[in-house]
Design a protein around this motif. Sequence first.
Motif, PDB file in Angstrom:
ATOM      1  N   LEU A  24       2.002   9.277  -1.108  1.00 17.88           N
ATOM      2  CA  LEU A  24       2.145   9.720  -2.499  1.00 17.88           C
ATOM      3  C   LEU A  24       1.153  10.815  -2.863  1.00 17.88           C
ATOM      4  O   LEU A  24       1.430  11.607  -3.760  1.00 17.88           O
ATOM      5  CB  LEU A  24       1.969   8.526  -3.446  1.00 17.88           C
ATOM      6  CG  LEU A  24       3.038   7.436  -3.366  1.00 17.88           C
ATOM      7  CD1 LEU A  24       2.680   6.300  -4.305  1.00 17.88           C
ATOM      8  CD2 LEU A  24       4.404   7.978  -3.704  1.00 17.88           C
ATOM      9  N   LEU A  25       0.029  10.843  -2.233  1.00 17.09           N
ATOM     10  CA  LEU A  25      -0.981  11.831  -2.551  1.00 17.09           C
ATOM     11  C   LEU A  25      -0.954  12.949  -1.496  1.00 17.09           C
ATOM     12  O   LEU A  25      -0.707  12.690  -0.307  1.00 17.09           O
ATOM     13  CB  LEU A  25      -2.356  11.167  -2.599  1.00 17.09           C
ATOM     14  CG  LEU A  25      -2.500  10.077  -3.657  1.00 17.09           C
ATOM     15  CD1 LEU A  25      -3.854   9.410  -3.546  1.00 17.09           C
ATOM     16  CD2 LEU A  25      -2.303  10.630  -5.053  1.00 17.09           C
ATOM     17  N   PRO A  26      -1.234  14.178  -1.899  1.00 17.76           N
ATOM     18  CA  PRO A  26      -1.112  15.294  -0.954  1.00 17.76           C
ATOM     19  C   PRO A  26      -2.203  15.360   0.099  1.00 17.76           C
ATOM     20  O   PRO A  26      -2.066  16.094   1.072  1.00 17.76           O
ATOM     21  CB  PRO A  26      -1.148  16.530  -1.862  1.00 17.76           C
ATOM     22  CG  PRO A  26      -1.869  16.103  -3.081  1.00 17.76           C
ATOM     23  CD  PRO A  26      -1.564  14.635  -3.244  1.00 17.76           C
ATOM     24  N   TRP A  27      -3.300  14.687  -0.018  1.00 21.35           N
ATOM     25  CA  TRP A  27      -4.354  14.807   1.000  1.00 21.35           C
ATOM     26  C   TRP A  27      -4.399  13.677   1.921  1.00 21.35           C
ATOM     27  O   TRP A  27      -4.096  12.733   2.195  1.00 21.35           O
ATOM     28  CB  TRP A  27      -5.733  15.021   0.370  1.00 21.35           C
ATOM     29  CG  TRP A  27      -6.122  13.969  -0.619  1.00 21.35           C
ATOM     30  CD1 TRP A  27      -6.739  12.802  -0.382  1.00 21.35           C
ATOM     31  CD2 TRP A  27      -5.895  14.001  -2.024  1.00 21.35           C
ATOM     32  NE1 TRP A  27      -6.919  12.098  -1.520  1.00 21.35           N
ATOM     33  CE2 TRP A  27      -6.422  12.817  -2.559  1.00 21.35           C
ATOM     34  CE3 TRP A  27      -5.302  14.907  -2.904  1.00 21.35           C
ATOM     35  CZ2 TRP A  27      -6.381  12.510  -3.910  1.00 21.35           C
ATOM     36  CZ3 TRP A  27      -5.288  14.595  -4.226  1.00 21.35           C
ATOM     37  CH2 TRP A  27      -5.814  13.409  -4.721  1.00 21.35           C
ATOM     38  N   VAL A  84       0.865  -1.173   0.000  1.00 23.28           N
ATOM     39  CA  VAL A  84       0.000   0.000   0.000  1.00 23.28           C
ATOM     40  C   VAL A  84       0.906   1.229   0.000  1.00 23.28           C
ATOM     41  O   VAL A  84       1.662   1.451   0.955  1.00 23.28           O
ATOM     42  CB  VAL A  84      -0.919   0.005   1.243  1.00 23.28           C
ATOM     43  CG1 VAL A  84      -1.817   1.232   1.235  1.00 23.28           C
ATOM     44  CG2 VAL A  84      -1.733  -1.264   1.287  1.00 23.28           C
ATOM     45  N   PRO A  85       0.848   2.031  -1.074  1.00 23.35           N
ATOM     46  CA  PRO A  85       1.670   3.222  -1.084  1.00 23.35           C
ATOM     47  C   PRO A  85       1.192   4.233  -0.044  1.00 23.35           C
ATOM     48  O   PRO A  85       0.008   4.468   0.107  1.00 23.35           O
ATOM     49  CB  PRO A  85       1.521   3.748  -2.499  1.00 23.35           C
ATOM     50  CG  PRO A  85       0.269   3.145  -3.026  1.00 23.35           C
ATOM     51  CD  PRO A  85       0.066   1.862  -2.279  1.00 23.35           C
ATOM     52  N   VAL A  86       2.120   4.811   0.644  1.00 27.93           N
ATOM     53  CA  VAL A  86       1.787   5.790   1.687  1.00 27.93           C
ATOM     54  C   VAL A  86       2.541   7.080   1.357  1.00 27.93           C
ATOM     55  O   VAL A  86       3.733   7.075   1.066  1.00 27.93           O
ATOM     56  CB  VAL A  86       2.220   5.280   3.079  1.00 27.93           C
ATOM     57  CG1 VAL A  86       1.927   6.318   4.160  1.00 27.93           C
ATOM     58  CG2 VAL A  86       1.523   3.980   3.383  1.00 27.93           C
TER      59      VAL A  86
END
Length: 88
Positions: free
Chosen positions: A85-88, A81-83
Amino acid sequence: MQVIPNVGGPHVGTSWKTFFFQIGHLGPFGGHNNKSQTFDVMKHSVHWLTMEKGAGDWVESCWGCLHFRKKGCKRLTQMIVPVGLLPW
């Protein structure tokens, strides 16, 4: 097709069954055949009642096959699970 005797063999200390298992399993070029290939090679030359089971047992107890053949196994992995990577 020949029926092999229970005693004796082609060499001193080697039974006929062992001799035919070696011929069927190793072959002329030293390749280790699997159970069905070993049995197929042997059935063209000789026959006895427990030959198919014996060929399977011979292949399963072959030192070269046990140590060098790859056995298929399922790898257990966890989902990644990528952690962050997204700004929110």
